[in-house]
Design a protein around this motif. Structure first.
Motif, PDB file in Angstrom:
ATOM      1  N   LYS A  33       0.766  -1.115  -0.146  1.00  0.00           N
ATOM      2  CA  LYS A  33       0.109   0.107  -0.037  1.00  0.00           C
ATOM      3  C   LYS A  33       0.790   1.127  -0.102  1.00  0.00           C
ATOM      4  O   LYS A  33       0.573   2.169  -0.827  1.00  0.00           O
ATOM      5  N   LEU A  34       2.002   1.264   0.943  1.00  0.00           N
ATOM      6  CA  LEU A  34       2.918   2.535   0.904  1.00  0.00           C
ATOM      7  C   LEU A  34       3.210   2.614  -0.707  1.00  0.00           C
ATOM      8  O   LEU A  34       3.682   3.602  -0.918  1.00  0.00           O
ATOM      9  N   GLY A  35       3.978   1.407  -1.066  1.00  0.00           N
ATOM     10  CA  GLY A  35       4.531   1.519  -2.526  1.00  0.00           C
ATOM     11  C   GLY A  35       3.424   2.235  -3.360  1.00  0.00           C
ATOM     12  O   GLY A  35       3.961   3.057  -4.423  1.00  0.00           O
ATOM     13  N   LYS A  36       2.258   1.808  -3.179  1.00  0.00           N
ATOM     14  CA  LYS A  36       1.378   2.017  -4.290  1.00  0.00           C
ATOM     15  C   LYS A  36       1.035   3.814  -4.146  1.00  0.00           C
ATOM     16  O   LYS A  36       1.040   4.537  -5.038  1.00  0.00           O
ATOM     17  N   ALA A  37       1.117   4.109  -2.802  1.00  0.00           N
ATOM     18  CA  ALA A  37       0.964   5.620  -2.468  1.00  0.00           C
ATOM     19  C   ALA A  37       2.138   6.397  -3.076  1.00  0.00           C
ATOM     20  O   ALA A  37       1.829   7.332  -3.580  1.00  0.00           O
ATOM     21  N   LEU A  38       3.308   5.714  -2.889  1.00  0.00           N
ATOM     22  CA  LEU A  38       4.427   6.476  -3.322  1.00  0.00           C
ATOM     23  C   LEU A  38       4.496   6.898  -4.514  1.00  0.00           C
ATOM     24  O   LEU A  38       4.717   7.793  -5.257  1.00  0.00           O
ATOM     25  N   ARG A  39       4.265   5.440  -5.566  1.00  0.00           N
ATOM     26  CA  ARG A  39       4.164   5.518  -6.993  1.00  0.00           C
ATOM     27  C   ARG A  39       3.228   6.489  -7.437  1.00  0.00           C
ATOM     28  O   ARG A  39       3.444   7.274  -8.533  1.00  0.00           O
ATOM     29  N   ALA A  40       2.055   6.656  -6.735  1.00  0.00           N
ATOM     30  CA  ALA A  40       1.080   7.664  -7.255  1.00  0.00           C
ATOM     31  C   ALA A  40       1.445   8.983  -7.014  1.00  0.00           C
ATOM     32  O   ALA A  40       1.314  10.030  -7.929  1.00  0.00           O
ATOM     33  N   GLU A  41       2.516   9.354  -6.139  1.00  0.00           N
ATOM     34  CA  GLU A  41       3.267  10.668  -6.019  1.00  0.00           C
ATOM     35  C   GLU A  41       4.262  10.843  -7.056  1.00  0.00           C
ATOM     36  O   GLU A  41       4.756  11.984  -7.191  1.00  0.00           O
TER      37      GLU A  41
END
Ligand SMILES: Cc1ncc(COP(=O)(O)O)c(C=O)c1O
Length: 422
Positions: free
Chosen positions: A322-330
């Motif tokens: 989930k953290l990875g997904k949020a980071l990539r969205a940034e």
């Protein structure tokens, strides 16, 4: 503090196009590749021979053989070191698959050792306990561009009469005690795959200082023959061989990139230093360990999310995703490098190498146990980490590191919004 994460519709921390692709291509690459194309030999040609000489001189080795992959060079290392049916080779529990499958390629058997949490490399304190009467060699993988403590590895190997192979596929230019990796063990393998610190599209290099190992590796590399395609061949298989030769076009590209590799590595080091500064006060992150005497090349800048602090020890991998997904969205270019530890991969759990249980069922072999409880540190690392490669690479400068860090700060200070994600 009330800003929206990009995953929930807010603006991105890293604007589109801010991180530039690797590797930089200039007129030297174009001229050398086009000259190879205009030449008469596109298979193993004059650029291959020149690449071998130039790479050996750059790294400080007596001999080099250029291959079509790092994996091929690793297999050549295993064979040249005399590892064969039923022999055991010690390797880290966490790396690229072929750091271990290269052992199977020559009918030998991998024995895994857990990693050290700080270095993410093989735990050198645990190597000796893994040695049996079948052990022939140790593979030291300099993961992420951080050298293994080669003083310890060489001392254990000497005590037990073992060969040492260095997997330098991620570690071009990395040093230990001021000396370049690939110059400590009996032989070593490098990769020139797209994302590596020296890119030739694909390709690799076997290096050694030992004439006997060089001859054995050369035979395996080209159909079991004893002469290179540029010599007077007799087309005779003197032993079991493969086709691991590099092509002239790839070697021309590799040679061109080699002229700038020192510059690239300096830039990468500066970018990593800036990223470390900018991430120093980001919450819930465990930054990579910096060790005296280890010259990191920062191939992969790997951070761990502190799942104990975040309250996600029991669902670490899922929360990390989930953290990875949020980071990539940034717009942060980050990914999980290896989700699976090596012994957990099906080839080892199912022991499905060559069929009929081989090589594990070979009459020369001793039973080897791949029970996963033996590798808790590797598993924790696999579940807690995320890594960065391209943002650190030239032509990106410290501005890319600053933007990347801004993305991390934004996500790590809005964990409530990450918890809301599906
Ligand atoms: C540690 C390590 N060993 C071996 C390899 C294999 O290199 P190649 O992809 O050139 O076969 C890689 C590359 O992905 C790697 O990262």
């Amino acid at each position: 503090m009330d800003e929206q994460l990009a995953i929930h519709g807010g603006p991105k921390a890293v604007p589109e196009g801010a991180i530039r692709p690797w590797p930089p291509i200039d007129h030297v690459d174009r001229e050398m590749v086009l000259a190879s194309l205009a030449g008469a030999n596109h298979a193993f040609g004059p650029n291959c021979e020149a690449f071998q000489e130039e790479f050996a001189a750059w790294n400080g080795n007596r001999f080099a053989i250029t291959t079509n992959s790092g994996t091929a060079a690793l297999h050549m290392c295993v064979a040249a070191c005399g590892c064969g049916a039923g022999d055991e080779v010690i390797v880290t529990a966490y790396s690229w698959s072929s750091s271990a499958t290269c052992i199977l390629h020559h009918n030998a058997i991998p024995v895994f050792v857990d990693i050290n949490w700080g270095t993410m490399n093989i735990d050198v304190e645990k190597i000796e306990a893994a040695i049996t009467e079948k052990t022939k060699a140790i593979i030291a993988v300099h993961l992420h561009g951080l050298a293994v403590d080669m003083r310890s590895v060489m001392a254990v190997a000497k005590r037990h009469g073992l060969k040492v192979i260095e997997d330098c596929c991620q570690a071009h230019g990395a040093t230990f005690a001021g000396r370049k990796v690939g110059t400590f063990g009996d032989c070593a393998a490098f990769s020139f795959n797209q994302n590596k610190c020296l890119c030739a599209g694909e390709g690799g290099m076997f290096v050694t200082d030992d004439q006997t190992l060089f001859d054995a590796a050369k035979q395996l590399w080209s159909f079991g023959e004893t002469r290179t395609p540029l010599e007077d061949r007799d087309y005779h298989a003197y032993a079991l061989g493969w086709m691991y030769r590099n092509s002239d076009l790839n070697a021309a590209f590799g040679r061109a990139q080699l002229t700038r590799v020192e510059q690239y590595l300096e830039q990468q080091k500066a970018n990593a230093a800036r990223l470390t500064e900018c991430l120093a006060d980001a919450p819930h992150l465990i930054l990579p360990t910096q060790l005296d005497g280890h010259g990191h090349n920062w191939y992969n800048y790997t951070v761990r999310f502190d799942m104990a602090e975040l309250g996600h020890v029991d669902d670490a991998a899922a929360f990390r995703d989930k953290l990875g997904k949020a980071l990539r969205a940034e717009g942060v270019q980050t990914s999980v490098w290896q989700k699976f530890i090596l012994p957990a991969m099906t080839v080892f759990q199912a022991k499905n190498g060559y069929g009929n249980g081989c090589p594990w069922s070979c009459p020369h072999a001793r039973p080897v146990d791949y029970a996963l409880e033996q590798f808790p540190t590797a598993q924790r690392h696999a579940d807690w980490h995320t890594g960065m490669t391209v943002p650190l690479r030239a032509p990106n400068g410290p501005d890319a590191a600053e933007l990347t860090a801004a993305g991390f700060h934004k996500v790590m200070t809005h964990i409530d919004q990450v918890n809301q994600m599906e």
